[in-house]
Design a protein around this motif. Structure first.
Motif, PDB file in Angstrom:
ATOM      1  N   MET A 134       0.832  -1.214   0.000  1.00 20.50           N
ATOM      2  CA  MET A 134       0.000   0.000   0.000  1.00 20.50           C
ATOM      3  C   MET A 134       0.867   1.265   0.000  1.00 20.50           C
ATOM      4  SD  MET A 134      -3.092  -0.894  -0.358  1.00 20.50           S
ATOM      5  CE  MET A 134      -3.850   0.716  -0.126  1.00 20.50           C
ATOM      6  N   ASP A 135       2.072   1.173   0.549  1.00 20.86           N
ATOM      7  CA  ASP A 135       2.998   2.307   0.458  1.00 20.86           C
ATOM      8  C   ASP A 135       3.333   2.556  -1.018  1.00 20.86           C
ATOM      9  OD1 ASP A 135       4.796   4.326   1.170  1.00 20.86           O
ATOM     10  OD2 ASP A 135       6.460   2.931   1.485  1.00 20.86           O
ATOM     11  N   ALA A 136       3.640   1.472  -1.727  1.00 21.68           N
ATOM     12  CA  ALA A 136       3.962   1.616  -3.156  1.00 21.68           C
ATOM     13  C   ALA A 136       2.754   2.140  -3.939  1.00 21.68           C
ATOM     14  CB  ALA A 136       4.420   0.270  -3.722  1.00 21.68           C
TER      15      ALA A 136
ATOM     16  N   ALA B  35       3.758   2.469  11.608  1.00 24.52           N
ATOM     17  CA  ALA B  35       4.562   2.057  10.453  1.00 24.52           C
ATOM     18  C   ALA B  35       4.141   2.863   9.222  1.00 24.52           C
ATOM     19  CB  ALA B  35       4.378   0.571  10.192  1.00 24.52           C
ATOM     20  N   HIS B  36       5.136   3.258   8.442  1.00 26.00           N
ATOM     21  CA  HIS B  36       4.897   4.171   7.317  1.00 26.00           C
ATOM     22  C   HIS B  36       3.822   3.650   6.346  1.00 26.00           C
ATOM     23  CE1 HIS B  36       5.798   7.091   4.217  1.00 26.00           C
ATOM     24  NE2 HIS B  36       6.011   6.110   3.350  1.00 26.00           N
ATOM     25  N   GLY B  37       3.966   2.393   5.941  1.00 24.06           N
ATOM     26  CA  GLY B  37       3.021   1.835   4.967  1.00 24.06           C
ATOM     27  C   GLY B  37       1.617   1.744   5.524  1.00 24.06           C
TER      28      GLY B  37
ATOM     29  N   THR C 202       0.454   4.051  -2.798  1.00 23.58           N
ATOM     30  CA  THR C 202       0.344   5.478  -2.461  1.00 23.58           C
ATOM     31  C   THR C 202       1.350   6.299  -3.269  1.00 23.58           C
ATOM     32  OG1 THR C 202      -0.317   4.844  -0.232  1.00 23.58           O
ATOM     33  CG2 THR C 202       0.329   7.139  -0.550  1.00 23.58           C
ATOM     34  N   HIS C 203       2.576   5.796  -3.385  1.00 17.47           N
ATOM     35  CA  HIS C 203       3.585   6.513  -4.199  1.00 17.47           C
ATOM     36  C   HIS C 203       3.055   6.722  -5.623  1.00 17.47           C
ATOM     37  CE1 HIS C 203       6.911   4.661  -1.473  1.00 17.47           C
ATOM     38  NE2 HIS C 203       6.330   5.718  -0.913  1.00 17.47           N
ATOM     39  N   ALA C 204       2.529   5.627  -6.194  1.00 20.41           N
ATOM     40  CA  ALA C 204       2.080   5.702  -7.588  1.00 20.41           C
ATOM     41  C   ALA C 204       0.887   6.648  -7.739  1.00 20.41           C
ATOM     42  CB  ALA C 204       1.717   4.298  -8.077  1.00 20.41           C
TER      43      ALA C 204
ATOM     44  N   GLY D   2       0.263   3.620   7.955  1.00 18.64           N
ATOM     45  CA  GLY D   2      -0.299   4.978   8.032  1.00 18.64           C
ATOM     46  C   GLY D   2      -0.779   5.454   6.668  1.00 18.64           C
ATOM     47  N   ASN D   3       0.050   5.228   5.659  1.00 25.95           N
ATOM     48  CA  ASN D   3      -0.336   5.617   4.289  1.00 25.95           C
ATOM     49  C   ASN D   3      -1.604   4.913   3.848  1.00 25.95           C
ATOM     50  OD1 ASN D   3       1.859   7.253   3.945  1.00 25.95           O
ATOM     51  ND2 ASN D   3       2.988   5.860   2.643  1.00 25.95           N
ATOM     52  N   ALA D   4      -1.641   3.603   4.110  1.00 29.67           N
ATOM     53  CA  ALA D   4      -2.783   2.805   3.646  1.00 29.67           C
ATOM     54  C   ALA D   4      -4.083   3.321   4.246  1.00 29.67           C
ATOM     55  CB  ALA D   4      -2.568   1.338   4.020  1.00 29.67           C
TER      56      ALA D   4
ATOM     57  N   VAL E  98      -1.059  12.356   1.733  1.00 27.31           N
ATOM     58  CA  VAL E  98      -0.998  11.078   2.454  1.00 27.31           C
ATOM     59  C   VAL E  98       0.342  10.985   3.174  1.00 27.31           C
ATOM     60  CG1 VAL E  98      -1.054   8.565   2.266  1.00 27.31           C
ATOM     61  CG2 VAL E  98      -2.509   9.937   0.768  1.00 27.31           C
ATOM     62  N   HIS E  99       1.410  11.267   2.450  1.00 28.81           N
ATOM     63  CA  HIS E  99       2.738  11.205   3.078  1.00 28.81           C
ATOM     64  C   HIS E  99       2.938  12.321   4.099  1.00 28.81           C
ATOM     65  CE1 HIS E  99       3.798   8.062   0.263  1.00 28.81           C
ATOM     66  NE2 HIS E  99       4.886   7.858   0.976  1.00 28.81           N
ATOM     67  N   ALA E 100       2.428  13.502   3.795  1.00 25.48           N
ATOM     68  CA  ALA E 100       2.609  14.624   4.727  1.00 25.48           C
ATOM     69  C   ALA E 100       1.992  14.294   6.088  1.00 25.48           C
ATOM     70  CB  ALA E 100       1.974  15.892   4.152  1.00 25.48           C
TER      71      ALA E 100
HETATM   72 FE   LIG Z   1       6.194   6.139   1.215  1.00 28.42          FE
END
Ligand SMILES: [Fe+2]
Length: 406
Positions: free
Chosen positions: A212-214, A295-297, A216-218, A299-301, A281-283
């Motif tokens: 889900m981190d990836a 965890a980063h992923g 979010t990046h995309a 939180g993003n998800a 999302v990242h901010a």
């Molecule tokens: Fe990320």
């Protein structure tokens, strides 16, 4: 920061970053794919005539014997190997300095990271430190290095950060754990091996969070204002692969086809966001990581569907294009319906891969600090498609409280 000046600063600074990203400074690595491709990477490194290498990795990978075949292959090429195996999640400046000292002591000529984003970020920073004779603390911020880094190579062992191709490295303060960024267009790896054999043992929850981190990046790269035809193509391919293969990899970690597809998706998402940047999302997720250790992923998800729902009025066309690309469109859908369908898909997709719909640690009394820092990070770093004011960010966070999701 005042919202008007924040927006003004954002437009000017994001334009400068877009121009910088369009320069041919960021190069795609030489790519090796498939089972045991990490050994092909070693052969490639040997072909560069390096006599010594520092492997940056975690103790778990060494203990499980996953690093040994790579060490053996280096030795077959008469390349001397030094191993730094103390990488842990969110590497601090002090750990990074220890790795740097080991590199200097052994006069290593190149660095190979075998690990997730933490190992790769740490390796990228020490490679830049050595050639510039600057400690990592002096490299934080944008473009602080004069010289190109020592040759850096990567074997990512998770499919999420895309750090093997990005120009950003994240380090943490020893005490406060607050994050610092080292940004330099020459820090991406020269060669990378996407070897799925390193990924088959990743447990389902981590597979979901990193995937889900990836994603979010995309998505953030695709819907932001700094995209190009190149980044759109990379981002869209990453989105397609993740939507198709992440549920399979979560259900069956040993599925090599799914693991390979997700490794490639993470790589492509990295190529997209390192030029087109990220968004709210990242901010916000970075603040949740700093405040609660989320965890980063993960939180993003949790944030992704909410931020995209908020941004939807400004990005309907783009969301409609994604909806069609992943095949969730229905006959006679207009753009608005497709965009709505895409937002609903993101909420459902989280459920499918086991991501919770709330953040257990979140407390309302912490909102002011989280919101202020998230808004500030976004003004300075991200070409967001629809700006948020503090009140709107507050409302978004309300929806993540356990009580709201119950
Ligand atoms: Fe990320």
């Amino acid at each position: 920061m005042n919202h008007f000046f924040g927006k003004l600063l954002n437009y000017v600074w994001m334009f400068c970053l877009k121009v910088t990203a369009s320069l041919p400074l960021i190069k795609e690595p030489n790519l090796f794919e498939g089972e045991n491709s990490s050994l092909d990477l070693v052969d490639d490194i040997a072909g560069q005539n390096h006599k010594s290498v520092l492997i940056v990795t975690g103790a778990g990978l060494v203990r499980r014997g996953q690093v040994q075949p790579i060490v053996d292959r280096f030795e077959k090429h008469n390349i001397s190997v030094t191993i730094f195996d103390r990488v842990e999640p969110d590497p601090t400046f002090s750990i990074t300095n220890e790795a740097l000292d080991l590199l200097l002591e052994n006069q290593c000529e190149c660095v190979l990271a075998i690990g997730g984003g933490s190992a790769m970020d740490l390796a990228k920073v020490i490679a830049l430190s050595v050639s510039n004779k600057k400690r990592p603390e002096k490299l934080t911020g944008y473009f602080k290095a004069l010289r190109k880094p020592l040759p850096f190579y990567a074997v990512p062992t998770t499919a999420g950060t895309g750090s093997e191709v990005t120009v950003i490295s994240v380090l943490s303060d020893n005490q406060t754990k607050s994050k610092s960024f080292v940004i330099d267009p020459r820090t991406a790896s020269l060669s990378t091996a996407l070897d799925p054999t390193f990924m088959v043992t990743i447990p389902p929850a981590l597979t979901a969070a990193t995937g889900m981190d990836a994603l979010t990046h995309a998505i953030e790269a695709y819907v932001g204002r700094n995209g190009s035809a190149y980044t759109d193509e990379q981002a869209m391919e990453a989105i397609r692969l993740i939507c198709k293969y992440l549920p399979t990899a979560v259900a069956d970690g040993s599925n090599i086809e799914a693991r390979s597809a997700l490794a490639l998706a993470s790589y492509k998402a990295g190529l997209a966001f390192t030029k087109a940047s990220l968004g709210y999302v990242h901010a916000i997720s970075h603040q949740l990581g700093a405040k609660y250790g989320v965890a980063h992923g993960l939180g993003n998800a949790i944030l992704l569907p909410h931020v995209i729902k908020y941004s939807a009025p400004s990005i309907e066309n783009k969301l409609a294009t994604i909806a069609k690309a992943i095949g969730i469109d229905q006959a006679n859908d207009d753009t608005q319906q497709l965009a709505k369908r895409m937002v609903e898909f993101l909420f459902d997709f989280n459920k499918e891969v086991g991501i919770p719909n709330h953040l257990a640690e979140l407390k309302e009394q912490d909102f002011p600090g989280i919101v202020k820092d998230a808004m500030s990070e976004a003004y300075f770093n991200y070409p967001v498609p629809r700006f948020m004011q503090e009140q709107q960010c507050n409302q978004l966070l309300q929806q993540l409280l356990p009580s709201a999701a119950a």
